[in-house]
Write a protein that holds these residues in place. Structure first.
Motif, PDB file in Angstrom:
ATOM      1  N   VAL A 238      -1.904  14.277 -49.972  1.00 23.91           N
ATOM      2  CA  VAL A 238      -3.296  14.500 -49.579  1.00 23.91           C
ATOM      3  C   VAL A 238      -4.218  14.185 -50.751  1.00 23.91           C
ATOM      4  CG1 VAL A 238      -4.968  16.217 -48.780  1.00 23.91           C
ATOM      5  CG2 VAL A 238      -2.639  16.238 -47.880  1.00 23.91           C
ATOM      6  N   PHE A 239      -3.806  14.560 -51.966  1.00 21.32           N
ATOM      7  CA  PHE A 239      -4.624  14.288 -53.147  1.00 21.32           C
ATOM      8  C   PHE A 239      -4.766  12.785 -53.365  1.00 21.32           C
ATOM      9  CE2 PHE A 239      -2.621  18.429 -54.836  1.00 21.32           C
ATOM     10  CZ  PHE A 239      -3.524  19.188 -54.124  1.00 21.32           C
ATOM     11  N   VAL A 240      -3.670  12.060 -53.199  1.00 19.32           N
ATOM     12  CA  VAL A 240      -3.699  10.603 -53.355  1.00 19.32           C
ATOM     13  C   VAL A 240      -4.623   9.995 -52.302  1.00 19.32           C
ATOM     14  CG1 VAL A 240      -2.311   8.507 -53.155  1.00 19.32           C
ATOM     15  CG2 VAL A 240      -1.395  10.473 -54.376  1.00 19.32           C
ATOM     16  N   HIS A 241      -4.493  10.454 -51.063  1.00 20.84           N
ATOM     17  CA  HIS A 241      -5.292   9.917 -49.959  1.00 20.84           C
ATOM     18  C   HIS A 241      -6.788  10.130 -50.200  1.00 20.84           C
ATOM     19  CE1 HIS A 241      -5.930   8.663 -45.778  1.00 20.84           C
ATOM     20  NE2 HIS A 241      -6.863   9.598 -45.740  1.00 20.84           N
ATOM     21  N   LYS A 242      -7.148  11.297 -50.722  1.00 23.26           N
ATOM     22  CA  LYS A 242      -8.566  11.612 -50.940  1.00 23.26           C
ATOM     23  C   LYS A 242      -9.072  11.209 -52.318  1.00 23.26           C
ATOM     24  CE  LYS A 242      -9.074  15.332 -47.669  1.00 23.26           C
ATOM     25  NZ  LYS A 242      -9.739  16.603 -47.451  1.00 23.26           N
ATOM     26  N   GLY A 243      -8.174  10.926 -53.263  1.00 31.55           N
ATOM     27  CA  GLY A 243      -8.583  10.549 -54.611  1.00 31.55           C
ATOM     28  C   GLY A 243      -9.012  11.734 -55.452  1.00 31.55           C
ATOM     29  N   VAL A 244      -8.410  12.884 -55.202  1.00 31.53           N
ATOM     30  CA  VAL A 244      -8.769  14.086 -55.946  1.00 31.53           C
ATOM     31  C   VAL A 244      -7.553  14.585 -56.717  1.00 31.53           C
ATOM     32  CG1 VAL A 244     -10.572  14.756 -54.339  1.00 31.53           C
ATOM     33  CG2 VAL A 244      -8.268  15.614 -53.989  1.00 31.53           C
ATOM     34  N   GLY A 245      -7.780  15.529 -57.592  1.00 36.72           N
ATOM     35  CA  GLY A 245      -6.714  16.100 -58.396  1.00 36.72           C
ATOM     36  C   GLY A 245      -7.293  16.569 -59.707  1.00 36.72           C
ATOM     37  N   ARG A 246      -6.470  16.708 -60.733  1.00 35.70           N
ATOM     38  CA  ARG A 246      -6.907  17.210 -62.038  1.00 35.70           C
ATOM     39  C   ARG A 246      -8.260  16.648 -62.456  1.00 35.70           C
ATOM     40  NH1 ARG A 246      -1.560  15.634 -64.780  1.00 35.70           N
ATOM     41  NH2 ARG A 246      -0.203  17.159 -63.866  1.00 35.70           N
ATOM     42  N   GLY A 247      -9.270  17.492 -62.436  1.00 37.84           N
ATOM     43  CA  GLY A 247     -10.584  17.090 -62.904  1.00 37.84           C
ATOM     44  C   GLY A 247     -11.459  16.405 -61.870  1.00 37.84           C
TER      45      GLY A 247
ATOM     46  N   ARG B 287     -10.272   6.045 -66.519  1.00 40.77           N
ATOM     47  CA  ARG B 287     -10.499   5.496 -65.181  1.00 40.77           C
ATOM     48  C   ARG B 287     -10.770   6.621 -64.198  1.00 40.77           C
ATOM     49  NH1 ARG B 287      -5.609   1.680 -63.617  1.00 40.77           N
ATOM     50  NH2 ARG B 287      -4.642   3.700 -63.780  1.00 40.77           N
ATOM     51  N   PRO B 288     -11.750   6.432 -63.343  1.00 39.01           N
ATOM     52  CA  PRO B 288     -11.974   7.446 -62.313  1.00 39.01           C
ATOM     53  C   PRO B 288     -10.896   7.356 -61.237  1.00 39.01           C
ATOM     54  CG  PRO B 288     -13.456   5.607 -61.995  1.00 39.01           C
ATOM     55  CD  PRO B 288     -12.704   5.344 -63.279  1.00 39.01           C
ATOM     56  N   ARG B 289     -10.649   8.469 -60.615  1.00 43.59           N
ATOM     57  CA  ARG B 289      -9.704   8.461 -59.497  1.00 43.59           C
ATOM     58  C   ARG B 289     -10.391   7.880 -58.282  1.00 43.59           C
ATOM     59  NH1 ARG B 289      -5.389  13.206 -59.370  1.00 43.59           N
ATOM     60  NH2 ARG B 289      -4.940  13.220 -61.569  1.00 43.59           N
ATOM     61  N   LEU B 290      -9.669   7.073 -57.557  1.00 39.25           N
ATOM     62  CA  LEU B 290     -10.201   6.466 -56.345  1.00 39.25           C
ATOM     63  C   LEU B 290      -9.302   6.846 -55.180  1.00 39.25           C
ATOM     64  CD1 LEU B 290     -10.944   2.923 -57.764  1.00 39.25           C
ATOM     65  CD2 LEU B 290     -12.586   4.763 -57.363  1.00 39.25           C
ATOM     66  N   PRO B 291      -9.878   7.058 -54.005  1.00 43.37           N
ATOM     67  CA  PRO B 291      -9.044   7.353 -52.839  1.00 43.37           C
ATOM     68  C   PRO B 291      -8.136   6.167 -52.521  1.00 43.37           C
ATOM     69  CG  PRO B 291     -11.358   7.806 -52.372  1.00 43.37           C
ATOM     70  CD  PRO B 291     -11.301   7.119 -53.696  1.00 43.37           C
ATOM     71  N   ASN B 292      -6.908   6.460 -52.176  1.00 40.65           N
ATOM     72  CA  ASN B 292      -5.970   5.444 -51.724  1.00 40.65           C
ATOM     73  C   ASN B 292      -5.505   5.886 -50.340  1.00 40.65           C
ATOM     74  OD1 ASN B 292      -3.890   3.643 -51.278  1.00 40.65           O
ATOM     75  ND2 ASN B 292      -3.314   3.603 -53.438  1.00 40.65           N
TER      76      ASN B 292
END
Length: 171
Positions: free
Chosen positions: A92-101, A131-136
């Motif tokens: 879910v974190f990968v799909h939304k592009g969220v996580g640490r920070g 690099r910013p996290r991007l949704p995948n």
């Protein structure tokens, strides 16, 4: 015969109406669920920097996302009425592009880390590149592509049952 038993016999009678093919429907949904599971695994196989093997965390065990994708079906009165996909929560974190920070706020991913000091920041697999996290989005696009196929197949299988149901009127 109690109320629940009467209700069940009525539903069983509906699933045995002319033109309704529960075996064909169950087979179509099972094949579709397996096909979607394969496509989801194909989509997650490109995540090269994921977990390798099993990682023990306090209170839970985490596995590689690709290996964790499973499909489950639920039957009601002999007909599959639900397909569920299970996978590791980090999917879910990968799909939304969220996580640490990073977190979701108003449909957008926002950096919420407390410090920008590189001496304090946690080391990452890509080094010091901020690099910013991007949704995948690996999950929803697969369902968007495959659901119309399932709907068409179920409509084809149960076309006669729909016609017979429209003829049920009090005259």
């Amino acid at each position: 015969m109690g109320i629940a038993q009467r209700g069940m016999s009525t539903m069983t009678g509906l699933t045995e109406s002319p033109g309704f093919d529960p075996k064909g429907q169950n087979e179509a949904v099972s094949k579709w669920a397996s096909m979607v599971q394969r496509r989801l695994r194909d989509r997650t196989s490109v995540f090269l920097h994921g977990k390798e093997g099993t990682i023990n965390r306090p209170g839970r065990i985490e596995r590689n996302l690709n290996d964790s994708i499973k499909s489950l079906t639920k039957k009601s009165y002999g007909v599959i009425d639900r397909v569920t996909y299970t996978f590791e929560r980090h999917g879910v974190f990968v799909h939304k592009g969220v996580g640490r920070g990073y977190k979701m706020q108003g449909g957008m991913v926002i950096r919420t880390a407390k410090s920008e000091d590189p001496a304090i920041r946690q080391p990452t697999w890509w080094g010091d590149d901020p690099r910013p996290r991007l949704p995948n989005q690996w999950f929803n696009p697969v369902l968007d592509q495959t659901l119309p196929e399932l709907a068409d197949k179920l409509a084809e299988i149960n076309a006669d049952a729909v016609l017979n149901a429209t003829r049920m009127m009090i005259r």
